[in-house]
Design a protein around this motif. Structure first.
Motif, PDB file in Angstrom:
ATOM      1  N   THR A 206      42.151  43.030  36.113  1.00  0.00           N
ATOM      2  CA  THR A 206      41.763  42.030  37.114  1.00  0.00           C
ATOM      3  C   THR A 206      40.428  41.400  36.772  1.00  0.00           C
ATOM      4  O   THR A 206      40.269  40.168  36.807  1.00  0.00           O
ATOM      5  N   ILE A 207      39.441  42.224  36.446  1.00  0.00           N
ATOM      6  CA  ILE A 207      38.113  41.697  36.102  1.00  0.00           C
ATOM      7  C   ILE A 207      38.186  40.861  34.828  1.00  0.00           C
ATOM      8  O   ILE A 207      37.502  39.835  34.696  1.00  0.00           O
ATOM      9  N   PHE A 208      39.028  41.286  33.888  1.00  0.00           N
ATOM     10  CA  PHE A 208      39.199  40.509  32.660  1.00  0.00           C
ATOM     11  C   PHE A 208      39.767  39.129  32.977  1.00  0.00           C
ATOM     12  O   PHE A 208      39.306  38.107  32.446  1.00  0.00           O
ATOM     13  N   PHE A 215      35.004  31.833  32.685  1.00  0.00           N
ATOM     14  CA  PHE A 215      34.543  31.291  31.404  1.00  0.00           C
ATOM     15  C   PHE A 215      35.150  29.924  31.124  1.00  0.00           C
ATOM     16  O   PHE A 215      34.443  28.966  30.793  1.00  0.00           O
ATOM     17  N   PHE A 216      36.478  29.828  31.250  1.00  0.00           N
ATOM     18  CA  PHE A 216      37.141  28.568  30.894  1.00  0.00           C
ATOM     19  C   PHE A 216      36.811  27.436  31.866  1.00  0.00           C
ATOM     20  O   PHE A 216      36.747  26.272  31.458  1.00  0.00           O
ATOM     21  N   ILE A 251      46.323  34.493  28.040  1.00  0.00           N
ATOM     22  CA  ILE A 251      45.527  35.520  27.348  1.00  0.00           C
ATOM     23  C   ILE A 251      45.634  36.860  28.069  1.00  0.00           C
ATOM     24  O   ILE A 251      45.830  37.911  27.434  1.00  0.00           O
ATOM     25  N   ALA A 252      45.506  36.869  29.395  1.00  0.00           N
ATOM     26  CA  ALA A 252      45.566  38.133  30.134  1.00  0.00           C
ATOM     27  C   ALA A 252      46.948  38.763  30.032  1.00  0.00           C
ATOM     28  O   ALA A 252      47.080  39.986  29.878  1.00  0.00           O
ATOM     29  N   TRP A 253      47.985  37.949  30.110  1.00  0.00           N
ATOM     30  CA  TRP A 253      49.358  38.472  29.988  1.00  0.00           C
ATOM     31  C   TRP A 253      49.588  39.027  28.578  1.00  0.00           C
ATOM     32  O   TRP A 253      50.230  40.060  28.407  1.00  0.00           O
ATOM     33  N   SER A 254      49.062  38.352  27.574  1.00  0.00           N
ATOM     34  CA  SER A 254      49.189  38.850  26.195  1.00  0.00           C
ATOM     35  C   SER A 254      48.495  40.184  26.033  1.00  0.00           C
ATOM     36  O   SER A 254      49.006  41.088  25.352  1.00  0.00           O
ATOM     37  N   PRO A 413      47.995  43.043  38.350  1.00  0.00           N
ATOM     38  CA  PRO A 413      46.537  42.829  38.278  1.00  0.00           C
ATOM     39  C   PRO A 413      46.154  41.399  37.901  1.00  0.00           C
ATOM     40  O   PRO A 413      45.105  40.904  38.346  1.00  0.00           O
ATOM     41  N   ILE A 414      46.982  40.714  37.096  1.00  0.00           N
ATOM     42  CA  ILE A 414      46.686  39.320  36.758  1.00  0.00           C
ATOM     43  C   ILE A 414      46.827  38.450  37.999  1.00  0.00           C
ATOM     44  O   ILE A 414      45.989  37.580  38.274  1.00  0.00           O
ATOM     45  N   VAL A 415      47.896  38.703  38.760  1.00  0.00           N
ATOM     46  CA  VAL A 415      48.072  37.970  40.009  1.00  0.00           C
ATOM     47  C   VAL A 415      46.904  38.241  40.943  1.00  0.00           C
ATOM     48  O   VAL A 415      46.379  37.337  41.605  1.00  0.00           O
TER      49      VAL A 415
END
Length: 565
Positions: A206-208, A215-216, A251-254, A413-415
């Motif tokens: 999640t933090i990532f 950042f983006f 990126i997070a999913w990868s 966690p991405i969601v």
């Protein structure tokens, strides 16, 4: 160039320019970017509404008694996308005509949960559901969706009536920034209980995801990429500015896929971090058909009950939120504030869109998406063509059911990371309305602070003392309506703010009404007509009837106006 400098954003008539900050827009509301760029930017808008749109079926699924082994969630997701795209097209062509995405809204979520928690809709035990055959499991959640359908249709007719009769235009004079701010801010703040469980399933991921999104969207467009040429540096900056959500998700999913393949994530469903795996929802994807066309009453005919009237709280909250969104969107997109007829037409079309959502059985109504209005400022793209492309993309994805199934497999966690960013952005969009309010006024500070605090306090107390409210009257349905209203944060906060803002003494300048309703000076109103009037052929068709001058949602003809192309 200094932030104070401005550039001229032109519409079709170059003699009518709106002065807006250069840092604000790359494309204004009437600009038409190339089609390939418009489609990509439309995908960006889709991804921004993706979090809220996908999360609603996921959050409703346990209350609707949908079994994980069935395809109920992907079907609901595809239906939501299809109706959201259809409603967006209607709003762009016949509604307020601002570049606003229509999507499923959390203002209907609280009332829906309150209805589904009534004794007659309580779910059987999980083991009992799993022991049912396929037809019984389908009817189990079909019946609950039909109840929500009826509540949405019944309550949305109120919004249609308020919009097309001009009642909203009349009430706008009583709705100022101090009403809009608590309503929108509480829509985001009250969802912390939704975001926390998803984010907490693996705080590292999640933090990532949050760090990537930050950042983006905030850092990358400002970095000097000295390792590449000037042309490529500009391309990188533009890509980061336009597609921060897309790059974050990819990126997070990868990363989750790599960790899953490497065995770094636990395979025990009860272990912490298991939800970050990318292979635990593949059954849902395999059971989802490639294509499925959502159609009206696909779950059966809706059912109606008195408790469905409680959904009106979501409608009223959505109306107040949308009015604030119209002004915010116009400001960000370089357009003058919307005239009264456009506001009436926009709210009327939103109500009609909610009726369509109920007819299609999406499980939620639709309204203007505050997240996507914020995206106009992040991406600096306010073009109506881009939003139209986003609408077409949403309808296509609604038919391409396998893609909806793929989205449903995104690691939790991405969601959760997207929730933290998007729900926070909703609150921030609401708070941005304060820029026209005198915050040195103790009157305004009292209204703002009290409404925000009570908007969180009252629902919390009511949710813990439901039995106390059950003894109010002998009419159980009335108690249910009151209970749903008082457990909806945006209704409580918005109602108190509107009441106090109108009964406490204060000048229009102090309350922010003067700045909110001020208009941009343009010659002959050409710019307002170009942006807010319906398409020219409809203007010519309807103006042949003399009664159109009495319609509160239709622009009044003026002799000095030029014909619309």
């Amino acid at each position: 160039m200094p932030a104070a400098e401005t550039i001229s954003i032109y519409c079709k008539d170059t003699s009518n320019a709106v002065q807006v900050p250069e840092s604000m827009l790359l494309y204004n509301i009437t600009d038409e970017p190339p089609w390939f760029l418009s489609i990509l930017l439309g995908m960006q808008h889709f991804l921004l509404l993706f979090g809220g749109t996908v999360s609603l079926p996921l959050l409703l699924a346990p209350h609707l008694c949908i079994s994980p082994k069935d395809s109920g969630v992907p079907f609901l997701i595809s239906s939501i996308f299809f109706v959201a795209g259809l409603d967006t097209l209607l709003q762009l062509t016949l509604g307020v005509r601002l570049p606003i995405i229509q999507g499923s809204t959390f203002t209907f979520f609280g009332p829906a949960i309150a209805i589904l928690q009534l004794p007659r809709w309580q779910c059987p035990s999980e083991s009992a559901i799993e022991s049912m055959n396929y037809e019984d499991r389908q009817e189990l959640w079909f019946s609950r969706v039909r109840e929500i359908q009826g509540a949405i249709i019944l309550s949305s007719l109120v919004e249609v009536l308020l919009g097309f009769t001009g009642a909203v235009g009349f009430l706008v004079r009583f709705i100022g920034p101090l009403t809009v701010v608590p309503t929108i801010a509480l829509t985001g703040l009250s969802l912390f209980g939704v975001a926390a469980p998803w984010a907490g399933r693996h705080w590292g991921i999640t933090i990532f995801a949050i760090a990537l999104l930050t950042f983006f969207s905030q850092y990358a467009p400002r970095i000097r990429w000295r390792c590449v040429s000037v042309a490529w540096e500009e391309r990188i900056r533009t890509a980061c500015q336009l597609f921060p959500v897309l790059m974050t998700v990819v990126i997070a999913w990868s990363l989750c896929a790599i960790l899953t393949a490497a065995g770094a994530l636990p395979d025990d469903p009860k272990a912490y971090g298991y939800s970050a795996r990318t292979d635990i929802k593949l059954d849902t994807l395999s059971q989802t058909p490639w294509f499925r066309f959502p159609y009206p009453f696909q779950w059966g005919w809706p059912t109606f009950s008195l408790s469905g009237l409680s959904m009106i709280s979501g409608v009223l909250a959505g109306i107040v939120e949308s009015i604030g969104d119209y002004y915010a969107c116009a400001r960000i997109a370089g357009a003058p504030p919307p005239p009264t007829h456009a506001i009436n037409r926009g709210i009327g079309m939103e109500g009609l869109g909610c009726v369509l959502a109920g007819i299609w059985g999406t499980g939620s109504g639709t309204t203007s998406y505050s997240e996507n209005i914020a995206a106009l400022g992040i991406t600096k793209v306010g073009s109506r063509r881009v939003v139209m492309c986003a609408a077409v993309v949403m309808m296509g994805i609604g038919i391409f059911t396998k893609f909806a199934g793929l989205l449903a497999t995104m690691p939790d966690p991405i969601v959760g990371g997207l929730y933290c960013g998007l729900f926070g952005m909703i609150s921030a969009v609401g708070l941005s309305q304060l820029q026209s309010v005198d915050l040195n006024s103790t009157r305004n500070l009292f209204v703002l602070g009290f409404s925000l605090f009570m908007g969180l306090t009252v629902p919390h107390w009511v949710s813990e003392h439901k039995k106390t409210l059950d003894t109010m009257t002998s009419v159980s349905q009335l108690n249910q309506v009151v209970q749903v209203l008082l457990t909806t944060s945006m209704f409580v906060g918005g109602f108190l703010a509107c009441l106090l803002d109108n009964i406490l003494p204060g000048t229009p300048q102090e309350r922010g009404l003067t700045a909110m309703h001020s208009s941009v000076s343009t010659e002959d109103g050409h710019l307002i007509r170009e942006i807010y009037h319906p398409p020219g052929f409809l203007i010519r068709l309807f103006n042949r009837c003399c009664c159109t001058s009495y319609l509160p949602f239709w622009p009044k003809p003026h002799k000095e106006e030029e014909p619309i192309d």
